[in-house]
Scaffold this active site. Structure first.
Site, PDB file in Angstrom:
ATOM      1  N   VAL A  93     -51.831 -11.672 -16.701  1.00  0.00           N
ATOM      2  CA  VAL A  93     -51.349 -10.237 -15.702  1.00  0.00           C
ATOM      3  C   VAL A  93     -51.979  -9.093 -16.362  1.00  0.00           C
ATOM      4  CG1 VAL A  93     -49.351 -11.686 -15.503  1.00  0.00           C
ATOM      5  CG2 VAL A  93     -49.379 -10.179 -17.620  1.00  0.00           C
ATOM      6  N   HIS A 109     -50.361 -15.081 -11.346  1.00  0.00           N
ATOM      7  CA  HIS A 109     -48.915 -14.687 -11.805  1.00  0.00           C
ATOM      8  C   HIS A 109     -48.626 -13.409 -11.904  1.00  0.00           C
ATOM      9  CE1 HIS A 109     -49.530 -18.671 -14.381  1.00  0.00           C
ATOM     10  NE2 HIS A 109     -49.244 -19.122 -13.189  1.00  0.00           N
TER      11      HIS A 109
END
Length: 265
Positions: A93, A109
């Site tokens: 991320v 994600h």
């Protein structure tokens, strides 16, 4: 690796191991301490958990924002610019692939730098929320400055009872990082787009992922099922080793840098 990957196109799946050289710890590397990440159910179901998360994130996200791409990120961006890599799926991320110059990136994600309201679905930047949280907790970051940074823009802080949480400024709803939590499903359209990357490729390269969670392993299984060669580059064992055409036990930065040099001269 060149023998297996051929002339491409190559799809790439990356995990936390590619970002460790940028100073971001991973969850399951050989030297990683045991961690218990917060689940989606805990975050939405218990204010104490939510307050604890935002207090830790208020400190940890700043560390992620200061990090820079490493040689592994830059090598993959270079291989994309040369036309070998045609799509990159990342479980991270930290958005370091985009910062390094990769363009066709699926943030499987989510992204640490964005926050969404679970009620009205408005999105704001993490920087904007930081301004609001700092106003509510003006001395907090300084009080807990000597802390351990954890993955996913998190930090290890024991006591967070006094932290003030901000709600959505538009509807008063619950704010959540635009990150897929443990126990939460990756959006279906994002998964389908990632499968398409794999289907369009002549080979799949996995870099820095233990493939412990199904969200990443499924793409390796899909490639193996359809006869697409799979190269796994990772320190230590992975859950997909038995599906790999080639397994390379090594660091992402040096190996990917060498790979880029071979392909690009």
């Amino acid at each position: 690796m060149v023998d297996v990957l051929g002339a491409g196109p190559v799809a790439v799946l990356t995990g936390a191991g590619i970002s460790t050289d940028s100073g971001i710890p991973d969850y399951r590397g050989p030297d990683s301490p045991p961690r218990n990440p917060m689940t989606y159910q805990q975050f939405v179901g218990d204010f104490a958990f939510r307050r604890h998360y935002w207090a830790r994130n208020h400190v940890g996200w700043r560390h992620i924002a200061r990090t820079e791409p490493n040689d592994g990120h830059r090598a993959l961006a270079k291989l994309e610019a040369e036309g070998l890599v045609t799509g990159l799926i990342t479980q991270n991320v930290d958005i370091l692939h985009e910062v390094a110059g990769s363009r066709r990136v699926i943030d499987l994600h989510g992204r640490y730098d964005r926050v969404i309201c679970l009620s009205c679905r408005r999105a704001i930047t993490r920087e904007h929320l930081a301004e609001r949280l700092t106003a509510l907790n003006p001395d907090y970051a300084a009080e807990v400055s000597d802390i351990e940074i954890a993955p996913d823009a998190d930090a290890v802080i024991a006591a967070t009872e006094g932290f003030q949480v901000a709600d959505c400024e538009y509807c008063g709803g619950m704010l959540k990082p635009d990150i897929v939590y443990f126990g939460e499903n990756v959006p279906k359209d994002r998964v389908l787009e990632a499968y398409a990357y794999v289907d369009q490729a002549e080979a799949l390269l996995v870099a820095g992922s233990s493939l412990t969670v199904m969200s990443g392993l499924r793409f390796v299984r899909h490639a193996a099922k359809t006869g697409t060669p799979v190269v796994i580059l990772n320190r230590g064992e992975t859950r997909g080793d038995d599906l790999a055409t080639l397994k390379v036990d090594g660091g992402c930065s040096p190996v990917l840098t060498s790979l880029a040099e071979i392909y690009t001269g």
